[in-house]
Design a protein around this motif. Structure first.
Motif, short mmCIF file in Angstrom:
data_model
loop_
_atom_site.label_atom_id
_atom_site.label_comp_id
_atom_site.label_asym_id
_atom_site.label_seq_id
_atom_site.Cartn_x
_atom_site.Cartn_y
_atom_site.Cartn_z
N LEU A 1 0.94 -13.20 -8.06
CA LEU A 1 0.79 -12.68 -9.41
C LEU A 1 -0.03 -13.63 -10.26
CD1 LEU A 1 4.42 -11.35 -10.01
CD2 LEU A 1 2.40 -10.05 -9.35
N GLU A 2 0.13 -14.95 -10.00
CA GLU A 2 -0.63 -15.96 -10.73
C GLU A 2 -1.14 -17.00 -9.74
OE1 GLU A 2 1.81 -17.70 -13.64
OE2 GLU A 2 2.12 -15.86 -14.81
N GLY A 3 -2.35 -17.34 -9.85
CA GLY A 3 -2.91 -18.37 -9.01
C GLY A 3 -3.08 -17.89 -7.58
N VAL A 4 -3.07 -18.94 -6.73
CA VAL A 4 -3.29 -18.64 -5.32
C VAL A 4 -2.02 -18.66 -4.52
CG1 VAL A 4 -5.66 -19.49 -5.34
CG2 VAL A 4 -3.78 -21.07 -4.90
N CYS A 5 -0.93 -19.04 -5.11
CA CYS A 5 0.34 -19.06 -4.39
C CYS A 5 1.44 -18.77 -5.38
CB CYS A 5 0.55 -20.40 -3.69
SG CYS A 5 0.68 -21.82 -4.82
N GLY A 6 2.52 -18.60 -4.78
CA GLY A 6 3.69 -18.29 -5.59
C GLY A 6 4.08 -16.84 -5.43
N PRO A 7 4.96 -16.37 -6.38
CA PRO A 7 5.43 -14.99 -6.27
C PRO A 7 4.27 -14.02 -6.38
CG PRO A 7 6.82 -16.26 -7.74
CD PRO A 7 5.63 -17.14 -7.50
N GLY A 8 4.48 -12.90 -5.70
CA GLY A 8 3.46 -11.86 -5.70
C GLY A 8 4.06 -10.51 -5.42
N ALA A 9 3.18 -9.58 -5.14
CA ALA A 9 3.59 -8.20 -4.87
C ALA A 9 2.87 -7.71 -3.60
CB ALA A 9 3.30 -7.31 -6.06
N GLN A 10 3.54 -6.75 -2.92
CA GLN A 10 3.03 -6.18 -1.64
C GLN A 10 3.19 -4.67 -1.67
OE1 GLN A 10 5.15 -7.51 1.79
NE2 GLN A 10 3.44 -7.03 3.21
N GLU A 11 2.09 -3.97 -1.45
CA GLU A 11 2.11 -2.52 -1.45
C GLU A 11 2.58 -2.00 -0.08
OE1 GLU A 11 1.48 -0.62 -3.98
OE2 GLU A 11 0.85 -2.23 -5.36
N GLN A 12 3.42 -0.90 -0.12
CA GLN A 12 3.88 -0.25 1.11
C GLN A 12 3.97 1.23 0.88
OE1 GLN A 12 7.72 -1.62 2.32
NE2 GLN A 12 8.83 -0.58 0.66
N SER A 13 3.88 2.01 1.96
CA SER A 13 3.98 3.47 1.91
C SER A 13 4.90 3.94 3.02
CB SER A 13 2.61 4.12 2.05
OG SER A 13 2.03 3.81 3.29
N ALA A 14 5.62 5.05 2.81
CA ALA A 14 6.55 5.64 3.78
C ALA A 14 6.34 7.14 3.83
CB ALA A 14 7.98 5.30 3.44
N ALA A 15 6.69 7.78 4.93
CA ALA A 15 6.55 9.22 5.12
C ALA A 15 7.84 9.77 5.70
CB ALA A 15 5.38 9.54 6.04
N CYS A 16 8.13 11.01 5.34
CA CYS A 16 9.30 11.72 5.89
C CYS A 16 8.86 12.47 7.14
CB CYS A 16 9.86 12.66 4.83
SG CYS A 16 11.39 13.50 5.38
N VAL A 17 9.47 12.18 8.26
CA VAL A 17 9.08 12.78 9.55
C VAL A 17 10.32 13.39 10.20
CG1 VAL A 17 7.15 11.23 9.89
CG2 VAL A 17 9.40 10.61 10.76
N THR A 18 10.05 14.32 11.13
CA THR A 18 11.14 14.92 11.92
C THR A 18 11.45 14.00 13.08
OG1 THR A 18 9.63 16.17 13.29
CG2 THR A 18 10.35 17.20 11.24
N ILE A 19 12.43 14.45 13.87
CA ILE A 19 12.80 13.64 15.03
C ILE A 19 11.74 13.67 16.10
CG2 ILE A 19 15.26 13.92 14.62
CD1 ILE A 19 15.26 16.14 16.70
N THR A 20 10.84 14.62 15.96
CA THR A 20 9.73 14.69 16.93
C THR A 20 8.50 13.99 16.44
OG1 THR A 20 9.05 16.83 16.03
CG2 THR A 20 10.60 16.85 17.90
N GLY A 21 8.55 13.43 15.22
CA GLY A 21 7.42 12.69 14.67
C GLY A 21 6.52 13.48 13.78
N GLU A 22 6.84 14.72 13.46
CA GLU A 22 6.00 15.53 12.59
C GLU A 22 6.30 15.18 11.12
OE1 GLU A 22 6.72 19.57 13.53
OE2 GLU A 22 6.02 19.42 15.63
N THR A 23 5.24 15.09 10.34
CA THR A 23 5.37 14.76 8.91
C THR A 23 5.77 16.01 8.14
OG1 THR A 23 3.66 13.08 9.16
CG2 THR A 23 4.18 13.80 6.93
N VAL A 24 6.77 15.84 7.28
CA VAL A 24 7.27 16.92 6.44
C VAL A 24 7.29 16.41 4.99
CG1 VAL A 24 8.60 17.95 8.32
CG2 VAL A 24 9.64 16.22 6.85
N PRO A 25 7.47 17.28 4.05
CA PRO A 25 7.57 16.82 2.66
C PRO A 25 8.71 15.83 2.49
CG PRO A 25 7.18 19.17 2.74
CD PRO A 25 7.43 18.73 4.13
N SER A 26 8.49 14.88 1.58
CA SER A 26 9.46 13.79 1.38
C SER A 26 10.78 14.27 0.84
CB SER A 26 8.85 12.73 0.46
OG SER A 26 8.51 13.32 -0.79
#
Length: 1594
Positions: free
Chosen positions: A548-573
């Motif tokens: 968040l500040e400078g080159v080190c220290g606390p920060g943030a990390q972006e992530q994404s998730a998807a709702c899938v069936t047991i067979t791996g198909e993507t469905v609405p979240s």
């Protein structure tokens, strides 16, 4: 001049002149009207034999033929009344024309003649030829024909010279030869068969012979007996002396007086008891008398006074005889059917026969019975006959495939044939049927399956009855390993939420099961679980940590998730329950001095629990860890108690009780028609019509709990439930097919047959299958034979003998005998034919059914006054036991006691005592050990060679076990029943069956026995693919026909090896290292030991680890490569707080393919913590040349092929050979197979492994009937045939394909003729006599050579057995004994070999000729003129017994210009005649022209040469001109010459051979030698050379 009519057929009239009178044809009968007498005219002229006419005065007038004759004019209507009837043409005879000069080649001209008569058409009576000549000319009476070339008479060589005909006086010797082949087709007549020459010493030494023997030698001659007569002319009286003899040598006696005789009829007076009402129940025998002539002959052949012949008793010239009666036979029976009823290819005719039987036997000298059987050819026109039926082999369908018969004795799978698979063998049966092509059309339509017939009718080769087959081996279902347990899911629902769900684990079917009815086991297992889910949140991406500040220290990390069936198909979240994860997460970038964790994340995944569920209480922990790359500075601490290197976290596992469920599947049921299956009407109808098509199979599917049995289906998910119905190919129904029943077998014809049944059978061609119609229960039927019809029973009944009948007194007086009525005579008795009830029957019945009639006449004697008189015989004495003798006696009575001749008569008789009980005696060896036949009634064997046996010829193989081929059996030996005299008797008299039995043992065949398999050897390769081997060794060699051993090695041992591939991982033993220890910082060096060391917390250090542990087990270090041994100690760097912290090096990048030194690979590491001031990060990237990796090549290496591998249940069949594949780097290191990219050959090779098939034999046929009805040679046989020879090490065929055992020995009875006795003349020295032989009933043992000789028994034994005494056998034969001095004929020579008329070694006639002859024997020269002519006779013989002979001239060696030449037959016999005279080689030779020159002689080769010392000078024609002396020869000594100028033989032989060195220009053959010509050529060349040189020099 003679007159001769040329239209006559007499060709033997001799011509006295050369001019003949030739008449013309008769003209038309000239008369006023038809039917009246008239005249016929013809012209006659005189002609020369050369063909020109001359004046009539040139021919004799007396011989002139008539020019007219009386005739009757025939009317036109008489043309239909008369006709010429010619007879068949006679045989072809030689025409008499002179043969050609060069001889006959193949045939000669001949003539056939016939006679012609004029006959009425109505009754075929002969009339005058003129009646037919009026309408038609006389048919030809002669025609030309062809005959084979003339065959001269062939005679044998002469025999040896006989002894002299007498010792005193002029005598002769003779030698004879016999006729071998008569002359045929006009050949030369036989030459003389006798040669004579004088012998004896009378001419040179007459004193050696006494004078009385020269003048007195007389013999009493008796003529033949006259015919038996009862009345007529008086007999001829005493014979007077006749000193003359006719030209023929036959002497005619003259009676001294005539007797006025009267007739006397001697009738047989029948006994009152002989009267019966049947006129043919017997017949009368009448007694007559015979007379003969007697005379005395001198040794010179002249007659002398009868008183000069001295005889010990008064000669008898009369005797009683039986009046002859001829044989009477019945009429011919009707002709039998022709033996040939159809057309064949050999064009041979058939035959039919007819018979007749004797009604009355001949009596006395009556004519013998004619032939009782007549045979003639029939159906010679084969085109009118239907073609003969043809027979072929038919076979049944192949039976099921069997593996059991291929197993050896030591195979442990014996008796459990259901598990066997692989290569096997199939069998089928063969049977003979009539070819339908030869049957009628109606028969073919009514009988689609042919009826089996006798196997002997099929003459073709038997079709193969065995073939290899294969049973597919079952393979178990191959499954993949279980997958991990899946999440807890709902069953068949993605919408509904339930509290219970299922966790699944699955496995797939790698290879379906083969050959098994069971299906694969379950491929899914389920376990119930709580909180089932249908949708899951899955992280799809995560970005870097941004401070968040400078080159080190606390920060943030972006992530994404998807709702899938047991067979791996993507469905609405929105489908996923709960709060979705945040899209932004807090993170921290380490600053200098901060703790640094690994780049894989803060924590590792939780370790899985080893048990999802358990039936026991188990405590298990889940853990996760993370590594620390750099510790924090002193001012900072590690959060969450993190150590310097690693940190972990543990939680307990949630283990619930196990409740596993799965769907259990039963085996598929049979394929049946499914009525619920949706089909259209046409398909359904087609299925119903064909009873095959598409069907359905069902199985039961149940839900089961693991280890507890079936539960309700709700405990198993419906989504994984297997199908319980599937479609299948519906098999067609196969009905049983059988042939119709065969004809009933024939009943045995032998009286001693043990089997009296007949049977019939039918063959099962096709067995039922798939629910088809079953086979009938009966395929073999047997029934009792009908009783044989009893022969009519008749017997001869004899009556008492009547009084002895002598020659009448007036005959005695007429013959000059004034004696009392006594002496030899004949007595008769009546013989009648009666039935069993003693009622009279016709004699013909007894002649047909009871054999020969007993004798009705025998010789008797009426005692004279001077005859010896005896008392009656006493009774026989008492027997002392079996084998003793008993006697009886008589005595002389009256004046006979003083008579010297009577005292020599036999007064005692003895005979052997009968034995009441015969004894048995073993005869012959024991038979082979025989097993009882396997009783089965399934048909007949496929071939006649196997005789009659079961239909299932391979059924014996299906049931073939050692117990049926070996074990306890029986041996048999014949027993002979003998009486006390050694005569063979019926076995029943000894209370015996005639066969002796004993138990024996048939050894069982033992196969070659091998040891158990040895342990597997180590793999041939230390790692990778190789082979391993195991072996078996010989334990026992085969015995008694067992399976042979495999091929022996040089030590005479058997080694059977099995090689299979093996594989050992090259990385199986690897160097394993434990995790590195904590990096230990080395203390800095110090010189002051008293000063405490400074504690360092960062910098360079050392870390260690332990190796040689594999899964916690330490093994020998030699199993791992020493060059790959990991290091156990290395330096390490523990970053200080201000140092740069990086990650571990990444993996090297891939090098491009190919060997290129310019290419590089690289690796890198990332910065985890930036350095503080004054510090920098180390190198973050490294490169390396690819030459060390890409320039290495990889290639495949194969292991050795394994042996042929079969299923554990298979013995042979389709097997596989396999080999393993290794990938080897060029430096010799094994690497992964993926490194080798080139094409790979196949690693599996399917090959057939030949099956060891044992020899296949049919079952033993039933025992045949006894080969003989009696005797010791009677045997019963049974046989079997080979259907399949042993192959590939199978059990070989037994050499015993037939077995025999003896039959009971029954006595053989037969009539046997004795040898002819010597010719005897009753009451005389020479003349006409008789020779006799006996016909006796003999008991014998058959035709065996080494058994007792036949013995004479009572005639009743032969008649009881149905043997009839042959009536045509001649028992008395006329003969003659020549008197001294008579010229007579020899006895008939034996019949010669049957010789066929042949051309080029092939016979052209169906019958041949045999000949025999009688030669003339001259005893004294005085009787030469009265000798009869030599005679020979011929008879036809069958061509089967004949032979074609050829004749050729044979020559001997030359001796004094001569040699012997004789004719030899092709069988090696020297003969006279048969060889062509024009081809006879010369028997002598000489020089032509003669050697008349001085000093010349003729050589053996027929060339004139000069004597030694002289040289031949030849003429221009090559003949000897003169002889000149050889230069240089020594001629001082005179040579001894003979009268011809030729040196003596002895002198020539003594001359030295050194004189032959002289050059002789002429050879022995009269030709100039070659060296003379050579010398002339050389001389010519020399002259030419001299001339040429002279010309050049000049």
């Amino acid at each position: 001049m003679t007159w001769q009519l040329v239209n006559q057929t007499d060709h033997n009239t001799t011509l006295r002149e050369e001019r003949l009178a030739f008449p013309g044809a008769w003209g038309v009968c000239i008369a006023e009207e038809c039917g009246s007498a008239g005249l016929q005219f013809r012209s006659v002229w005189c002609a020369h034999t050369e063909g020109w006419n001359t004046h009539q005065s040139s021919c004799p007038p007396r011989q002139r033929p008539a020019q007219q004759r009386a005739c009757v004019k025939v009317c036109e209507w008489q043309q239909q009344v008369f006709e010429w009837r010619p007879s068949p043409w006679g045989p072809c005879t030689p025409s008499g024309a002179s043969p050609p000069a060069d001889g006959c080649v193949t045939a000669q001209r001949g003539l056939q003649r016939r006679s012609v008569t004029c006959a009425r058409r109505s009754n075929r009576t002969s009339v005058s030829p003129q009646a037919c000549e009026a309408f038609a000319p006389v048919p030809e009476l002669e025609q030309a024909c062809l005959l084979p070339c003339p065959l001269d008479c062939v005679v044998s060589t002469f025999s040896h010279w006989s002894p002299c005909s007498r010792t005193c006086g002029p005598a002769l010797q003779h030698r004879t030869r016999k006729v071998l082949a008569p002359p045929l087709y006009g050949g030369a007549e036989c030459p003389g068969l006798t040669q004579t020459r004088p012998c004896g010493h009378y001419s040179t030494h007459p004193a050696l012979c006494p004078s009385d023997q020269q003048e007195h030698s007389y013999s009493l001659w008796a003529g033949p007996w006259s015919a038996c007569r009862r009345k007529g002319t008086a007999p001829i009286g005493r014979t007077t002396v006749d000193f003359s003899s006719g030209m023929t040598g036959l002497k005619t006696p003259k009676p001294s007086y005539a007797v006025k005789g009267h007739s006397e009829i001697i009738d047989f007076q029948r006994h009152p008891s002989d009267q019966d009402t049947n006129p043919r129940a017997s017949w009368d025998v009448q007694i007559g008398y015979q007379t003969r002539q007697l005379r005395c002959t001198h040794s010179n052949g002249k007659n002398a006074m009868l008183s000069l012949c001295d005889h010990h008793s008064t000669p008898v010239n009369f005797r009683s005889c039986v009046m002859p009666k001829n044989c009477e036979v019945s009429d011919w029976s009707t002709w039998s059917s022709c033996s040939k009823t159809c057309r064949t290819s050999d064009q041979s005719p058939g035959f039919r026969h007819r018979k007749r039987h004797v009604m009355r036997a001949p009596v006395g000298e009556g004519e013998t019975c004619p032939s009782l059987e007549d045979v003639e050819a029939c159906h010679t026109l084969e085109n009118l006959l239907p073609p003969c039926p043809r027979y072929d082999w038919k076979v049944t369908n192949w039976g099921p495939c069997q593996v059991g018969p291929l197993l050896s004795q030591q195979d442990r799978r014996q008796g459990n044939n259901s598990i066997l698979c692989g290569g096997g063998i199939q069998t089928r049966d063969a049977y003979c049927v009539r070819n339908p092509d030869s049957s009628t059309k109606s028969e073919c339509l009514s009988a689609p399956v042919s009826r089996p017939v006798g196997q002997s009718l099929c003459t073709g080769l038997l079709p193969p009855l065995t073939q290899p087959c294969s049973i597919p081996c079952s393979k178990p279902c191959r499954l993949s390993p279980w997958s991990p347990w899946g999440p807890c899911l709902l069953d068949n629902s993605l919408e509904h939420h339930q509290q219970k769900g299922f966790k699944l684990r699955m496995r797939s079917i790698v290879e379906e099961a083969q050959g098994e009815s069971e299906s694969c086991p379950q491929v899914t297992e389920e376990v119930t679980c709580d909180e089932p889910v249908s949708f899951l949140l899955r992280m799809t991406s995560r970005g870097p940590c941004v401070p968040l500040e400078g080159v080190c220290g606390p920060g943030a990390q972006e992530q994404s998730a998807a709702c899938v069936t047991i067979t791996g198909e993507t469905v609405p979240s929105v489908r996923c329950p709960g709060v979705p994860p945040p899209s932004r997460l807090a993170c921290e970038v380490p600053c200098p001095g901060d703790c640094v964790l690994g780049d894989w994340g803060p924590w590792s995944p939780w370790s899985p629990c080893s048990h999802l569920c358990s039936s026991e209480r188990v405590q298990e922990i889940q853990a996760r860890t993370r590594s620390v790359f750099a510790p924090p500075g002193e001012s900072k601490t590690v959060s969450q108690n993190t150590s310097h290197t690693t940190t972990d976290r543990k939680i307990p596992c949630s283990i619930q009780p196990c409740l596993l469920y799965y769907w259990d599947m039963a085996a598929w049921g049979p394929c049946t028609i499914d009525p619920s299956t949706d089909r259209n009407a046409s398909v359904q109808k087609e299925v119903e019509e064909r009873t095959c098509g598409t069907g359905a199979q069902t199985r039961q599917v149940t839900c089961r709990r693991l280890g507890q049995g079936q539960v309700e289906s709700q405990w198993c998910p419906d989504s994984t439930r297997p199908n319980h119905v599937r479609f299948c190919a519906l098999p067609c129904k196969v009905d049983c097919i059988v042939t119709p029943f065969s004809e009933w077998s024939l009943c045995p014809t032998s009286l001693n047959a043990t089997v009296s049944t007949q049977s019939r059978y039918r063959i099962v061609i096709q067995r039922p299958a798939n629910g088809g119609q079953h086979c009938p229960a009966t395929v073999f039927e047997e029934r009792e034979c009908k009783p044989r019809p009893l022969c009519p029973t008749y017997r001869w009944q004899t009556h008492i003998w009547h009084h002895c009948v002598l020659v009448p007194d007036w005959v005695r007086q007429a013959m000059g005998r004034h004696t009392e009525p006594c002496g030899l005579g004949l007595e008769t008795r009546t013989v009648t034919c009666v039935r069993m009830d003693n009622t009279p029957a016709d004699i013909a019945e007894c002649m047909q059914w009871s054999g020969a009639m007993p004798t009705t006449v025998r010789q008797c004697r009426v005692a004279c006054r001077d005859d010896c008189r005896f008392s009656s015989w006493t009774r026989f004495s008492r027997c002392q036991g079996c084998g003793s003798w008993r006697i009886r006696t008589r005595s002389l009575t009256g004046r006979s006691r003083r008579h010297r001749l009577c005292q020599q008569a036999a007064l005692v008789e003895k005979e052997a005592c009968p034995c009441s009980k015969p004894q048995t005696r073993p005869h012959g060896p024991w038979s082979q050990c025989l097993l009882a036949p396997f009783s089965q009634h399934t048909g007949y064997a496929p071939t006649q060679r196997a005789q009659r046996q079961g239909q299932g010829v391979t059924l014996g193989w299906q049931d073939q076990t050692p117990s049926k081929a070996c074990g306890q059996g029986w041996s048999y030996r014949a027993l002979a029943c003998l009486d006390h005299q050694g005569h063979l008797c019926e076995p029943a008299l000894c209370n015996s069956s005639g066969i002796e039995e004993e138990v024996c043992l048939v050894p069982c065949p033992l196969d070659c026995r091998l040891s158990e398999w040895s342990a597997w050897s180590p793999c041939s390769a230390p790692c990778g693919g190789g082979v391993k081997m195991r072996s078996r060794w010989l334990r026992e060699k085969p015995f008694n026909g067992g399976r042979p051993c495999p091929k022996l090695d040089f030590r005479n041992q058997v080694r059977v090896s099995e090689v299979v591939p093996c594989y050992s991982e090259c990385d199986r033993y690897v160097w394993e290292a434990e995790p590195w220890s904590v990096c230990t910082i080395d203390p800095p060096p110090t010189l002051n030991t008293s000063t405490a060391p400074i504690r360092r917390t960062c910098g360079d250090g050392v870390r260690t680890r332990r190796i040689r542990k594999e899964a916690g087990r330490i093994v020998d270090g030699s199993l791992c490569g020493q060059d790959e041994m990991p290091v156990t100690t290395q330096t390490c760097l523990l970053p200080c707080p201000s140092h740069c912290v990086t990650s571990e090096w990444s993996q090297w990048s891939e090098c491009p393919m190919g060997c290129n030194e310019r290419e590089f690979r690289w690796r890198s590491k990332t910065v985890l913590r930036r350095p503080g001031s004054g510090h920098t990060c180390p190198e973050l990237n490294q490169t390396q040349s690819c030459a060390s990796t890409t320039c290495l090549t990889h290639s495949y290496a194969f292991s050795d092929w394994s042996t042929c591998q079969l299923s554990d249940r298979a013995l042979c069949g389709q097997g596989t050979k396999s080999r393993l594949l290794n990938c080897i780097r060029s430096d010799g290191k094994l690497v992964e197979l993926s490194r080798c990219k080139e094409h790979v050959e196949k690693q599996l090779n399917t090959i057939p492994l030949s099956c060891p098939v044992d020899c296949l034999l049919t079952d033993w046929s039933p025992w045949s009937e006894c080969s003989h009805t009696c005797g010791a040679q009677s045997k019963m046989t049974r046989s079997r045939v080979v259907l399949q020879q042993a192959v590939e090490g199978g059990r070989p065929c037994s050499s015993q394909l037939s077995q025999t055992k003896a039959c009971p020995i029954r006595p053989c009875y037969s009539w046997e003729l004795g040898e002819w006795s010597a010719c005897t003349v009753e009451g005389a020295h020479c003349g006409e006599g008789v020779r006799e032989r006996n016909l006796s009933c003999m008991v014998h043992w058959g035709s065996a050579p080494s058994i007792p000789l036949p013995k004479v028994v009572q005639e009743e034994r032969c008649t009881v057995g149905g043997l009839s005494k042959a009536m045509e056998v001649e028992l008395r034969q006329s003969c003659s004994i020549p008197c001294p001095g008579d010229c007579h004929l020899t006895e008939w020579s034996p019949w010669s070999t049957c010789q066929l008329p042949c051309l080029d070694g092939r016979s052209f006639e169906t019958r041949g000729q045999q000949a025999r002859s009688r030669a003339v024997v001259i005893q004294v020269p005085e009787s030469r003129d009265s000798c009869p002519s030599q005679v020979y006779e011929t008879r036809a013989c069958h061509s089967e017994r004949g032979a074609c002979f050829s004749y050729e001239w044979v020559t001997g060696g030359w001796l004094d210009m001569k040699r012997e030449v004789w004719c030899r037959r092709s069988d090696g016999l020297n003969v006279t005649g048969g060889c062509l005279p024009q081809k006879k080689p010369p028997s002598g030779r000489g020089c032509h022209p003669l050697c008349a020159k001085p000093f010349s002689f003729c050589t053996q080769s027929g060339v004139c040469v000069c004597e030694k010392g002289y040289t031949e000078v030849m003429t221009s024609h090559g003949f000897l001109d003169y002889c000149t002396k050889t230069p240089g020869a020594d001629h001082k000594k005179a040579e001894a010459k003979n009268g011809e100028g030729r040196p003596r033989r002895g002198h020539m032989q003594d001359q030295s051979g050194l004189g032959g060195w002289a050059l002789q220009p002429v050879g022995p053959d009269g030709r100039i030698r070659l060296w003379v010509y050579t010398l002339m050529v050389v001389g010519f060349l020399m002259v030419l050379l001299i001339i040429t040189m002279s010309f050049l020099l000049w």
